[in-house]
Each structure stands twice: as structure tokens, then as C-alpha cells.
Motif scaffolding. Structure first.
Motif, PDB file in Angstrom:
ATOM      1  N   THR A   4       1.646   0.819   4.150  1.00 31.43           N
ATOM      2  CA  THR A   4       1.042   0.986   2.825  1.00 31.43           C
ATOM      3  C   THR A   4      -0.087   2.001   2.880  1.00 31.43           C
ATOM      4  OG1 THR A   4       1.504  -1.349   2.438  1.00 31.43           O
ATOM      5  CG2 THR A   4       0.055  -0.270   0.860  1.00 31.43           C
ATOM      6  N   PHE A   5      -0.070   2.946   1.978  1.00 26.36           N
ATOM      7  CA  PHE A   5      -1.191   3.875   1.790  1.00 26.36           C
ATOM      8  C   PHE A   5      -1.874   3.478   0.491  1.00 26.36           C
ATOM      9  CE2 PHE A   5      -0.998   7.925   4.439  1.00 26.36           C
ATOM     10  CZ  PHE A   5      -0.254   7.343   5.448  1.00 26.36           C
ATOM     11  N   GLU A   6      -3.192   3.258   0.560  1.00 25.38           N
ATOM     12  CA  GLU A   6      -3.945   2.921  -0.651  1.00 25.38           C
ATOM     13  C   GLU A   6      -4.945   4.018  -0.933  1.00 25.38           C
ATOM     14  OE1 GLU A   6      -5.724  -0.975  -0.228  1.00 25.38           O
ATOM     15  OE2 GLU A   6      -3.836  -1.775   0.560  1.00 25.38           O
ATOM     16  N   LYS A   7      -4.675   4.801  -1.927  1.00 23.91           N
ATOM     17  CA  LYS A   7      -5.578   5.885  -2.366  1.00 23.91           C
ATOM     18  C   LYS A   7      -6.165   6.662  -1.198  1.00 23.91           C
ATOM     19  CE  LYS A   7      -6.757   3.950  -6.793  1.00 23.91           C
ATOM     20  NZ  LYS A   7      -7.673   3.067  -7.502  1.00 23.91           N
ATOM     21  N   SER A  25      -5.603  11.107  -2.871  1.00 30.57           N
ATOM     22  CA  SER A  25      -5.323   9.837  -3.534  1.00 30.57           C
ATOM     23  C   SER A  25      -3.861   9.392  -3.376  1.00 30.57           C
ATOM     24  CB  SER A  25      -5.674   9.953  -5.020  1.00 30.57           C
ATOM     25  OG  SER A  25      -5.818   8.662  -5.561  1.00 30.57           O
ATOM     26  N   SER A  27      -0.915   7.050  -2.564  1.00 27.51           N
ATOM     27  CA  SER A  27      -0.589   5.620  -2.516  1.00 27.51           C
ATOM     28  C   SER A  27       0.919   5.430  -2.513  1.00 27.51           C
ATOM     29  CB  SER A  27      -1.147   4.887  -3.738  1.00 27.51           C
ATOM     30  OG  SER A  27      -2.548   4.934  -3.748  1.00 27.51           O
ATOM     31  N   HIS A  29       4.142   2.343  -0.851  1.00 27.17           N
ATOM     32  CA  HIS A  29       4.443   1.202  -0.004  1.00 27.17           C
ATOM     33  C   HIS A  29       5.869   1.340   0.516  1.00 27.17           C
ATOM     34  CE1 HIS A  29       4.709  -2.892   1.476  1.00 27.17           C
ATOM     35  NE2 HIS A  29       5.858  -3.001   0.827  1.00 27.17           N
ATOM     36  N   GLY A  62     -10.034   5.693   1.368  1.00 26.49           N
ATOM     37  CA  GLY A  62      -8.842   4.875   1.190  1.00 26.49           C
ATOM     38  C   GLY A  62      -8.461   4.119   2.455  1.00 26.49           C
ATOM     39  N   LYS A 224       1.257  12.469  -4.146  1.00 25.82           N
ATOM     40  CA  LYS A 224       2.619  11.969  -4.308  1.00 25.82           C
ATOM     41  C   LYS A 224       3.135  12.524  -5.627  1.00 25.82           C
ATOM     42  CE  LYS A 224       3.612   7.744  -5.684  1.00 25.82           C
ATOM     43  NZ  LYS A 224       3.533   6.275  -5.592  1.00 25.82           N
TER      44      LYS A 224
END
Lengths: 288, 277
Positions: A4-7, A25, A27, A29, A62, A224
Motif C-alpha cells: 500500500t502506498f499512502e500519499k 501524492s 496512493s 493498494h 506519506g 498515478k
């Protein structure tokens, strides 16, 4: 392992004239066991993204989660070595990293480095060599006597011998002839299934993204841009062309054929033979 | 006069080792685009290294613009044969993009004013002029390769060889590079040799040389080459999507008289068949 990448932001050379935001930024999953293709033109952030996956770099802002491991800004990751054992990265032209006297020693280098017991190493060397299709007769040879394709297999076996749960492939077929490309990709796909790995494939080949991935992540300028199943993503040719990408040749041809015959021809997983049947029917149709 | 001629060239690294190339003969004309294809280890890159004197033939002769290539005239020859390799990291010397492109020109004693002009124009041709003062090692793979190509364009060679030079580029970058070198080749009447695995790139060339196990398997034009789908697959190669599709259509009895070179040609033929009914 879930990823998971969060911001996530990543800035190169912050507060300098060369400051450059490579990830902006970001994000997403990726569930455990998925096979994701990461596409984007040169400089879109693909390489920066994959360097986060084993903690080679940490986010500027992040959070990155890989299974239970968390990568955050400024905090040195606690179990960096354990993370690197779980995430195997096959960099571009991995054969350039070979250095040992024999194929066997080169494959053993990774697991030995991670403190795997000697007996277990021997088992893993044999197993990994088999998985990449290297004959036992090659194990005692110098890797530098082998062909380019075989050298690449040795390098890949060395990464598999560490028994990663996440496999990151950065343009793994670059420089191989058409047969070699197909063999290597089929091999990765088989290993992905057999070992239930979470696989990320960085590629310029939309053909490979369509053939092997179940999920496609499109990057542009560190952001993204789009994600979805290959068919979802490749149904949006104009959007992809705006970021200097294109759809697989099959999709391109279907669009042109639809135009020519004034009848919609959709992609339904057909191969070249099936497409030929559809076209033969169209060409044979009478104009009433 | 041929830009490059190989006359019965054989090569092996040591006398007790097997031949990597056996009796290879071919010519590249001035202003012509020749693609060289072949499986990994078929001898393609050895040919490239022989063309600018990184290696010398064990037997046979190589002529550049009619002059036999020898160890004595190699430096002169190298300014006529520009080469871009697969991995750009191995060919950088300058600390900035500008210095890197300047390197080849300095070596050849080009006056400063002309040097600046050539650097500007060659970097513009590969769309890297905005990166004049960037450090090459920080560029992405594709950007590096464009700078390497600019370095070659700057010395105005008679022949440009791209040895898998587009393999690491994205599709658009690949097209840009090929369009660029093709344009320069046509404008300046230089020879272009692309060593590649990209089948669609091969279709754009004027002629194709197919290597197999160190020997010339065939020299032909793209349209003839793609007729040999089965044989090409047997030697580790393939034909483009459109040829595969055309052959599948022929198997179904659809009468295609000529091998299509691209999507449009195939669709036009199908449309004509459709309209005649």
C-alpha cells in the motif's frame, strides 16, 4: 504480501536548484498474490516507485506498507534487512551484477548474505536453478562463459534463492530476442503462480501488460494517472496517448478495423487466429 | 561506393575457440537503412564491433567508404562510423550533458563556435536541449540514450550504428529516436544500421540482414522476410503482429496477394475484398 502506498511524495535533492519531485501524492493498494504492470513514459516515476519497495529509499512524505513493514519519512526502517529478504528486485540487465567464479556461488550469494544455513543454501540453489531452467551441468561453470540469456537466468535465480514474497521486475526482457522474451515472461508467470508471489512488472511492453498482469498502474509525472484491469485501461486509448503511451497492437488494430468496416469490434481475449476468423467473416460479408 | 562492405569476414576471439562469425558478406549503401536481426548470440553485436574497429576480422576484409579497415587507419575510420550501444551508462564521460556531447568534438579538434552550434543542434534533434547542464548519470535510461545519440550526431558520421540502442526506451521515445536518425540519415545521405529485436522497427528499414549462429541466414527486404514466419520462429525470431494476422487469414482461405507491411495495408485489402462481393 499486500503493498500500500499512502500519499507518497518523493523529492530528489530537496531545497537545491535541482529539486525534483519524482513521486507526487501516490496512493494505491495491491493485494497479496496480484500481478501488477506499472507503465509510464520515461521519467514518470516508475524507478523511484520500485526503489521504495525494499527500502532503498524512504518517502519524503506519506507511508509505504509492505505486509507488516512500514516505511515512513525520517524514520530508519527497523527491519530493513528482513524487508529486503522478502522483496526481490530484478533490476534492468541484472546479469551486470554477476561477479562470482561459478554459477552456483553466484546463486548462493544472496541466501548466504541473509544467513541461511549452508545445507539449506545448497537446496535452494538447486531449486532456483531448476525454476529458471538452468541445467545442473551449468552450476560449476563461470557465469561469464554463458550466453546473455543464460546469464540473466543466473541473476534471477540468485534473487529467487532468497525466497522473496514480493517480486519486482524492472524491464526484465530488455535486450532479449523474441523467443527469449517470451520464455522469460512465461517463466516469471509460472513462478508467480507456483510460489503465490505478489509481482510488480515495470514494462514498456503493453503486450506483456495485457498477457500477464491482472492489474495495470499508469504513472505520469510522478502521479498515478490511471489504474484498473488491463482491459479497462486499454479501452482508453486517447487518455493513454495523452501521456505518451499507447494500447497493445491488438487493440490498435481492432479500433482501425471497427472504423474501416463501420462495425464495432471489441477485445474479448481473442488471439490472432480468432481475430482472423472475425475479419474473414467481415470481409466476406455482402453489402446489402 | 558502399558505405560499408564486409567481404567474407570470419571472427573468433582466440585461435583455439570456435568462430563467432563465419564467412559474413554484406554491403550497406550510402543513405540506406539496413536492419540486422538475429537471436541472442547470433553474432549481431560482433558485427557492430568489427564495423568501427573495436575488433578486427580473423579472416576476410571490411571496407568503409571503399577504404580497407586496418589498425593503422582506425582513428580516421572511427570519425566516420558513429555507434550507440545498448547500455548508455557505459558511454558517458562528461559531467554535464553539454560536456558529454562536446567530448567527441573536442577529440576531433572542432573549433569552439562550431562546437557550440553542433551541440545545440544535435541535442535539439533528440529533444534533450533543455537538459544542457544536467548531470548525465541522473537522467533516466531513455534520456541518457538520447544524449548518447546526440553525441554521435554531433560528429557527423557517414554511418550510424544503433546496437539495440532503443531497447530501453518507452514506445514514444523509441519512435522519436528512430524518426530522428531516419530523418538525419535521409537528409545527410548517411548509412544507418540498426541492430534490433524490435520487429516493427525492422519493417521500417529498407533491407534486412538476418543472422543465425554466426552466419548470414538471409539478406532481403522486409516484405519478403515476413513470409518466412515458421522458419524465423525456428531460429528464435518472429514476425510482426500484422504478418501473423495475414498468415492466419490466408490459412482461412482469404486471398491476400501481397504481404501487408502495416495495419492499413491489410485493412485496405480486406476492404477491397469486402466491396467486391
Amino acid at each position: 504480501m499486500d503493498i500500500t502506498f499512502e500519499k507518497v511524495d518523493y523529492t530528489y535533492q530537496a531545497n537545491s536548484p535541482f529539486e525534483h519531485k519524482a513521486l507526487d501524492s501516490m496512493s494505491f493498494h495491491l493485494p497479496s498474490g496480484s500481478f501488477t504492470a506499472i507503465v509510464g513514459h520515461t521519467g514518470s516515476g516508475k524507478s523511484t516507485l520500485i526503489q521504495h519497495l525494499n527500502g532503498l529509499i524512504r518517502p519524503t512524505n506519506g507511508k509505504v506498507r509492505i505486509g507488516d513493514y512500514v516505511l515512513e519519512p525520517k524514520k530508519k526502517p527497523k527491519h530493513a534487512k528482513a524487508l529486503r529478504e522478502k522483496v526481490g528486485i530484478v533490476f534492468q540487465y541484472p546479469e551486470h551484477q554477476l561477479f562470482e567464479e561459478t554459477v552456483e556461488k553466484d546463486i548462493a550469494f544472496g541466501p548466504r548474505n541473509f544467513g541461511v544455513p549452508e545445507q539449506e543454501i545448497q537446496k535452494r540453489v538447486a531449486e532456483s536453478a531448476r525454476a529458471v531452467g538452468l541445467g545442473e551441468d551449468l552450476l560449476k561453470r563461470s557465469p561469464f562463459e554463458l550466453s546473455g540469456g543464460q546469464m540473466r537466468r543466473v541473476a534471477i535465480a540468485g534473487i529467487l534463492a532468497v525466497r522473496p514474497r514480493v517480486l519486482v521486475l524492472d524491464e526484465p526482457t530488455a535486450g532479449l530476442d523474441p523467443r527469449g522474451q517470451k520464455e522469460i515472461m512465461d517463466m516469471f508467470y509460472r513462478i508467480h503462480k507456483e510460489q503465490q508471489l505478489t509481482t510488480l512488472l515495470v514494462t514498456h511492453s503493453m503486450e506483456d501488460a495485457l498477457a500477464y498482469a491482472d492489474h495495470v498502474l499508469v504513472l505520469d509525472k510522478g502521479k498515478k494517472y490511471m489504474e484498473g484491469t488491463p482491459v479497462e485501461v486499454f479501452s482508453q486509448r486517447e487518455a493513454l496517448q495523452q501521456v505518451q503511451l499507447d494500447v497493445p497492437e491488438m487493440f490498435q488494430f481492432l479500433l482501425k478495423a471497427s472504423d474501416q468496416f463501420g462495425k464495432p469490434l471489441a477485445y474479448q481475449g481473442q488471439d490472432v487466429e480468432r481475430l482472423a476468423e472475425q475479419l474473414a467473416a467481415l470481409a466476406g460479408d455482402r453489402d446489402e | 561506393m558502399h558505405a560499408i562492405e564486409f567481404r567474407n569476414v570470419s571472427f573468433r576471439y582466440e585461435e583455439d575457440q570456435p568462430y563467432v562469425l563465419r564467412n559474413v558478406s554484406f554491403q550497406v549503401e550510402t543513405g540506406e537503412w539496413l536492419a540486422i536481426i538475429g537471436h541472442n548470440g547470433s553474432g549481431k553485436s560482433t558485427i557492430a564491433k568489427l564495423m568501427n574497429g573495436l575488433l578486427f576480422p580473423s579472416e576476410g576484409e571490411i571496407f568503409i567508404n571503399g577504404i580497407p579497415l586496418t589498425e593503422e587507419n582506425i582513428w580516421e575510420i572511427r570519425s566516420q562510423v558513429g555507434m550507440v550501444f545498448q547500455n548508455p551508462d557505459n558511454q558517458f564521460v562528461g559531467t554535464t550533458v553539454r560536456d558529454d556531447v562536446a567530448f567527441g568534438l573536442e577529440n576531433r579538434g572542432v573549433p569552439r563556435t562550431e562546437m557550440m552550434e553542433r551541440i545545440t543542434s544535435s541535442l535539439e534533434q533528440v529533444r534533450m536541449h533543455d537538459y544542457l547542464l544536467h548531470e548525465p548519470y541522473r537522467l533516466s535510461g531513455g534520456q541518457k540514450q538520447r544524449v548518447a545519440i546526440a553525441g554521435v550526431l554531433a560528429i557527423s558520421p557517414r554511418v550510424i550504428i544503433l546496437d539495440e540502442a532503443t531497447a530501453m526506451l518507452d514506445p514514444l521515445g523509441r519512435k522519436e529516436i528512430l524518426d530522428t536518425v531516419h530523418r538525419v540519415q535521409a537528409e545527410q545521405q548517411i548509412g544507418l544500421i540498426t541492430i534490433t529485436h524490435d520487429l516493427n522497427e525492422v519493417m521500417q528499414a529498407e533491407r534486412v540482414l538476418v543472422m543465425n549462429n554466426g552466419e548470414v541466414w538471409m539478406t532481403t527486404v522486409p516484405r519478403e522476410l515476413v513470409k518466412k514466419q515458421t522458419e524465423l520462429q525456428q531460429i528464435g525470431l518472429d514476425v510482426p503482429f500484422v504478418s501473423q494476422l495475414a498468415h492466419a487469414l490466408q490459412k482461412l482461405g482469404v486471398p491476400l496477394t501481397e504481404e501487408p507491411i502495416d495495419h492499413e495495408e491489410l485493412l485496405d485489402t480486406l476492404w477491397t475484398l469486402h466491396s467486391r462481393k
